[in-house]
Scaffold this motif. Sequence first.
Motif, PDB file in Angstrom:
ATOM      1  N   PRO A  46     -33.867  -8.950  -3.208  1.00  0.00           N
ATOM      2  CA  PRO A  46     -33.350  -9.434  -4.492  1.00  0.00           C
ATOM      3  C   PRO A  46     -33.245 -10.952  -4.385  1.00  0.00           C
ATOM      4  O   PRO A  46     -32.548 -11.458  -3.514  1.00  0.00           O
ATOM      5  CB  PRO A  46     -31.971  -8.787  -4.575  1.00  0.00           C
ATOM      6  CG  PRO A  46     -31.608  -8.405  -3.187  1.00  0.00           C
ATOM      7  CD  PRO A  46     -32.843  -8.372  -2.341  1.00  0.00           C
ATOM      8  N   MET A  47     -33.961 -11.655  -5.246  1.00  0.00           N
ATOM      9  CA  MET A  47     -34.021 -13.119  -5.105  1.00  0.00           C
ATOM     10  C   MET A  47     -33.568 -13.788  -6.398  1.00  0.00           C
ATOM     11  O   MET A  47     -34.373 -14.346  -7.139  1.00  0.00           O
ATOM     12  CB  MET A  47     -35.443 -13.545  -4.751  1.00  0.00           C
ATOM     13  CG  MET A  47     -35.911 -13.042  -3.392  1.00  0.00           C
ATOM     14  SD  MET A  47     -37.575 -13.559  -2.983  1.00  0.00           S
ATOM     15  CE  MET A  47     -38.548 -12.452  -4.002  1.00  0.00           C
ATOM     16  N   GLY A  48     -32.275 -13.722  -6.672  1.00  0.00           N
ATOM     17  CA  GLY A  48     -31.744 -14.358  -7.869  1.00  0.00           C
ATOM     18  C   GLY A  48     -32.573 -13.978  -9.090  1.00  0.00           C
ATOM     19  O   GLY A  48     -33.040 -12.841  -9.215  1.00  0.00           O
ATOM     20  N   ASN A  96     -28.087  -6.602  -6.460  1.00  0.00           N
ATOM     21  CA  ASN A  96     -27.544  -7.480  -5.419  1.00  0.00           C
ATOM     22  C   ASN A  96     -26.490  -8.446  -5.939  1.00  0.00           C
ATOM     23  O   ASN A  96     -26.650  -9.056  -6.987  1.00  0.00           O
ATOM     24  CB  ASN A  96     -28.732  -8.284  -4.848  1.00  0.00           C
ATOM     25  CG  ASN A  96     -28.314  -9.275  -3.778  1.00  0.00           C
ATOM     26  OD1 ASN A  96     -28.258 -10.466  -4.026  1.00  0.00           O
ATOM     27  ND2 ASN A  96     -28.050  -8.793  -2.590  1.00  0.00           N
ATOM     28  N   HIS A 158     -24.732 -10.172  -0.278  1.00  0.00           N
ATOM     29  CA  HIS A 158     -25.129 -11.276   0.593  1.00  0.00           C
ATOM     30  C   HIS A 158     -23.884 -12.127   0.773  1.00  0.00           C
ATOM     31  O   HIS A 158     -23.112 -12.301  -0.173  1.00  0.00           O
ATOM     32  CB  HIS A 158     -26.233 -12.081  -0.119  1.00  0.00           C
ATOM     33  CG  HIS A 158     -27.201 -12.737   0.816  1.00  0.00           C
ATOM     34  ND1 HIS A 158     -27.781 -12.093   1.870  1.00  0.00           N
ATOM     35  CD2 HIS A 158     -27.723 -13.996   0.835  1.00  0.00           C
ATOM     36  CE1 HIS A 158     -28.609 -12.919   2.498  1.00  0.00           C
ATOM     37  NE2 HIS A 158     -28.585 -14.086   1.887  1.00  0.00           N
ATOM     38  N   GLN A 201     -30.940 -10.225   9.392  1.00  0.00           N
ATOM     39  CA  GLN A 201     -31.726 -11.344   8.855  1.00  0.00           C
ATOM     40  C   GLN A 201     -31.957 -12.377   9.956  1.00  0.00           C
ATOM     41  O   GLN A 201     -31.016 -12.994  10.439  1.00  0.00           O
ATOM     42  CB  GLN A 201     -30.996 -12.000   7.668  1.00  0.00           C
ATOM     43  CG  GLN A 201     -31.822 -13.074   6.966  1.00  0.00           C
ATOM     44  CD  GLN A 201     -30.967 -14.023   6.134  1.00  0.00           C
ATOM     45  OE1 GLN A 201     -29.942 -14.512   6.607  1.00  0.00           O
ATOM     46  NE2 GLN A 201     -31.377 -14.271   4.899  1.00  0.00           N
ATOM     47  N   ALA A 205     -35.976 -16.343   7.926  1.00  0.00           N
ATOM     48  CA  ALA A 205     -35.860 -15.896   6.534  1.00  0.00           C
ATOM     49  C   ALA A 205     -35.871 -17.049   5.535  1.00  0.00           C
ATOM     50  O   ALA A 205     -35.257 -18.093   5.767  1.00  0.00           O
ATOM     51  CB  ALA A 205     -34.575 -15.083   6.360  1.00  0.00           C
ATOM     52  N   GLY A 206     -36.556 -16.836   4.421  1.00  0.00           N
ATOM     53  CA  GLY A 206     -36.473 -17.755   3.299  1.00  0.00           C
ATOM     54  C   GLY A 206     -35.154 -17.539   2.566  1.00  0.00           C
ATOM     55  O   GLY A 206     -34.534 -16.485   2.669  1.00  0.00           O
ATOM     56  N   GLY A 243     -39.339 -13.690   7.683  1.00  0.00           N
ATOM     57  CA  GLY A 243     -40.673 -14.083   8.145  1.00  0.00           C
ATOM     58  C   GLY A 243     -41.682 -12.958   8.192  1.00  0.00           C
ATOM     59  O   GLY A 243     -42.756 -13.121   8.770  1.00  0.00           O
ATOM     60  N   GLN A 262     -37.185  -5.839   4.766  1.00  0.00           N
ATOM     61  CA  GLN A 262     -36.916  -6.473   3.455  1.00  0.00           C
ATOM     62  C   GLN A 262     -37.697  -7.785   3.411  1.00  0.00           C
ATOM     63  O   GLN A 262     -37.496  -8.667   4.232  1.00  0.00           O
ATOM     64  CB  GLN A 262     -35.426  -6.739   3.279  1.00  0.00           C
ATOM     65  CG  GLN A 262     -35.111  -7.502   1.982  1.00  0.00           C
ATOM     66  CD  GLN A 262     -33.702  -7.262   1.491  1.00  0.00           C
ATOM     67  OE1 GLN A 262     -33.350  -6.156   1.092  1.00  0.00           O
ATOM     68  NE2 GLN A 262     -32.873  -8.282   1.490  1.00  0.00           N
ATOM     69  N   GLY A 264     -38.988 -11.148   1.202  1.00  0.00           N
ATOM     70  CA  GLY A 264     -38.685 -11.992   0.051  1.00  0.00           C
ATOM     71  C   GLY A 264     -39.868 -12.869  -0.308  1.00  0.00           C
ATOM     72  O   GLY A 264     -40.579 -12.627  -1.280  1.00  0.00           O
ATOM     73  N   THR A 265     -40.111 -13.894   0.524  1.00  0.00           N
ATOM     74  CA  THR A 265     -41.138 -14.894   0.230  1.00  0.00           C
ATOM     75  C   THR A 265     -42.482 -14.245  -0.102  1.00  0.00           C
ATOM     76  O   THR A 265     -43.185 -14.703  -1.012  1.00  0.00           O
ATOM     77  CB  THR A 265     -41.287 -15.850   1.435  1.00  0.00           C
ATOM     78  OG1 THR A 265     -39.994 -16.379   1.749  1.00  0.00           O
ATOM     79  CG2 THR A 265     -42.232 -16.981   1.115  1.00  0.00           C
TER      80      THR A 265
HETATM   81  C1  LIG Z   1     -36.308 -17.513  -3.088  1.00  0.00           C
HETATM   82  C2  LIG Z   1     -35.385 -16.586  -2.353  1.00  0.00           C
HETATM   83  C3  LIG Z   1     -34.183 -16.212  -2.945  1.00  0.00           C
HETATM   84  C4  LIG Z   1     -33.324 -15.325  -2.282  1.00  0.00           C
HETATM   85  N1  LIG Z   1     -32.199 -14.899  -2.921  1.00  0.00           N
HETATM   86  C5  LIG Z   1     -31.462 -13.907  -2.360  1.00  0.00           C
HETATM   87  C6  LIG Z   1     -30.395 -13.311  -3.096  1.00  0.00           C
HETATM   88  O1  LIG Z   1     -30.106 -13.684  -4.245  1.00  0.00           O
HETATM   89  N2  LIG Z   1     -29.710 -12.302  -2.482  1.00  0.00           N
HETATM   90  C7  LIG Z   1     -30.012 -11.846  -1.217  1.00  0.00           C
HETATM   91  O2  LIG Z   1     -29.367 -10.906  -0.733  1.00  0.00           O
HETATM   92  N3  LIG Z   1     -31.006 -12.406  -0.507  1.00  0.00           N
HETATM   93  C8  LIG Z   1     -31.742 -13.412  -1.040  1.00  0.00           C
HETATM   94  N4  LIG Z   1     -32.775 -13.961  -0.328  1.00  0.00           N
HETATM   95  C9  LIG Z   1     -32.958 -13.612   1.106  1.00  0.00           C
HETATM   96  C10 LIG Z   1     -33.712 -12.296   1.286  1.00  0.00           C
HETATM   97  O3  LIG Z   1     -32.841 -11.219   1.056  1.00  0.00           O
HETATM   98  C11 LIG Z   1     -34.304 -12.135   2.684  1.00  0.00           C
HETATM   99  O4  LIG Z   1     -33.318 -12.277   3.673  1.00  0.00           O
HETATM  100  C12 LIG Z   1     -35.438 -13.118   2.975  1.00  0.00           C
HETATM  101  O5  LIG Z   1     -36.254 -13.299   1.850  1.00  0.00           O
HETATM  102  C13 LIG Z   1     -36.277 -12.604   4.121  1.00  0.00           C
HETATM  103  O6  LIG Z   1     -37.150 -13.612   4.574  1.00  0.00           O
HETATM  104  P1  LIG Z   1     -38.625 -13.868   3.975  1.00  0.00           P
HETATM  105  O7  LIG Z   1     -38.411 -14.674   2.739  1.00  0.00           O
HETATM  106  O8  LIG Z   1     -39.295 -14.628   5.064  1.00  0.00           O
HETATM  107  O9  LIG Z   1     -39.246 -12.532   3.700  1.00  0.00           O
HETATM  108  C14 LIG Z   1     -33.649 -14.856  -0.972  1.00  0.00           C
HETATM  109  C15 LIG Z   1     -34.856 -15.251  -0.390  1.00  0.00           C
HETATM  110  C16 LIG Z   1     -35.719 -16.101  -1.058  1.00  0.00           C
HETATM  111  C17 LIG Z   1     -37.028 -16.481  -0.396  1.00  0.00           C
END
Ligand SMILES: Cc1cc2nc3c(=O)[nH]c(=O)nc-3n(C[C@H](O)[C@H](O)[C@H](O)COP(=O)(O)O)c2cc1C
Length: 343
Positions: A46-48, A96, A158, A201, A205-206, A243, A262, A264-265
């Motif tokens: 979940p990314m905002g 989230n 989070h 995490q 992680a991004g 990652g 999980q 994200g990026t």
């Molecule tokens: C742009 C972005 C926004 C994120 N926003 C949230 C969020 O709102 N809530 C949350 O639990 N994790 C958030 N995350 C973290 C992710 O849950 C996760 O830990 C992360 O993306 C994993 O690393 P990766 O980006 O290398 O896959 C966000 C990650 C990114 C890249």
Amino acid sequence: MIPCQGMESLSRRAQPQREALMATKSWARNALTERLGLTWPIFQAPMGSLASPALAAGVANAGGLGGMGLLLAPPGTLRDRILMFRQASEGRINVNFVLFEPAPDHEARTTRVREALAPHYARFGLGPPPEIPPLDGRVAPHDLEAVLDLKPDVVSFHLGLPPDDIMAALRSAGIFVISTATTVAEARELERRGVDAVIAQGLEAGGHRGTFLPGEAGAQAGLAALLPQVVDAVSVPVIAAGGLADGRGIAAALTLGASAVQLGTAFLSCPETDLPPNYLRAITSAGHHETTVTDLASGKPSRILRNGIEALLRDLDLPPAPFPVQVILTQPLWDADPSLQTV
Ligand SMILES: Cc1cc2nc3c(=O)[nH]c(=O)nc-3n(C[C@H](O)[C@H](O)[C@H](O)COP(=O)(O)O)c2cc1C
């Protein structure tokens, strides 16, 4: 990158074909995927606002867990977002909450950043930087009511967990509760508080570090080191994050003991995120040395692409406004000057 198109084509296959495929994919099945009814052990982070109902539905339709973020979403949108998801998918969804409390020093820190940004706002004819009241990221009663009413499959947090009464209400509604740990101590604390699974995490992680125990700040290890230690430390399933971007990374995480991953990026380049073209270009062309962990973007440590706004804020040499007020103060500059989004 995760093959979005591949997942879409999988989602178009008929259910019997998918079941036949899954019979040969025993690596993808475990107690966690069975409990959540997932075809694939893949959670979309979940990314905002980037994690739109459309993105979540695309992932859920392909058999993964869709994720929707609420950070900075207008009050009352949670219910609408779950309903939009349900119109587009009968799959599984994770809602989230990013938890934070109003900062006691909000006024002083926000005023300093507003004053420092004022000349940059003026350069783009943006008027004075907005006045922002202290923000409260605790679970609001109307959001809890919506969640208990609509019962998403998973609720994730989070930056910690909400108070025990909210945890108890979610658990007794049959909702699967998860949260992020960045160290073994945090994983143990989440298990003690009653989560159904822990997200481990790693440093790669991004986005924001999920760090929530003050003593653990700066102790986050890389995923390959953190994950097996968390798997050994807790008895609940562990979800690996950080990652991971393709099948090799997913296979490695499962080998190290994760029950799911999980990502994200990797999902940011899916068409459903509606990422502005310059963001998309920057993300898909970035090299491994082009990210940094800083609290300048939002007020809390997050991994971002190195860019012009980070350089501008570094030059100001000021503590950021409290999380996530800093995002609101800097966003108009990003929007006004696309060159700030990249370096
Ligand atoms: C742009 C972005 C926004 C994120 N926003 C949230 C969020 O709102 N809530 C949350 O639990 N994790 C958030 N995350 C973290 C992710 O849950 C996760 O830990 C992360 O993306 C994993 O690393 P990766 O980006 O290398 O896959 C966000 C990650 C990114 C890249």
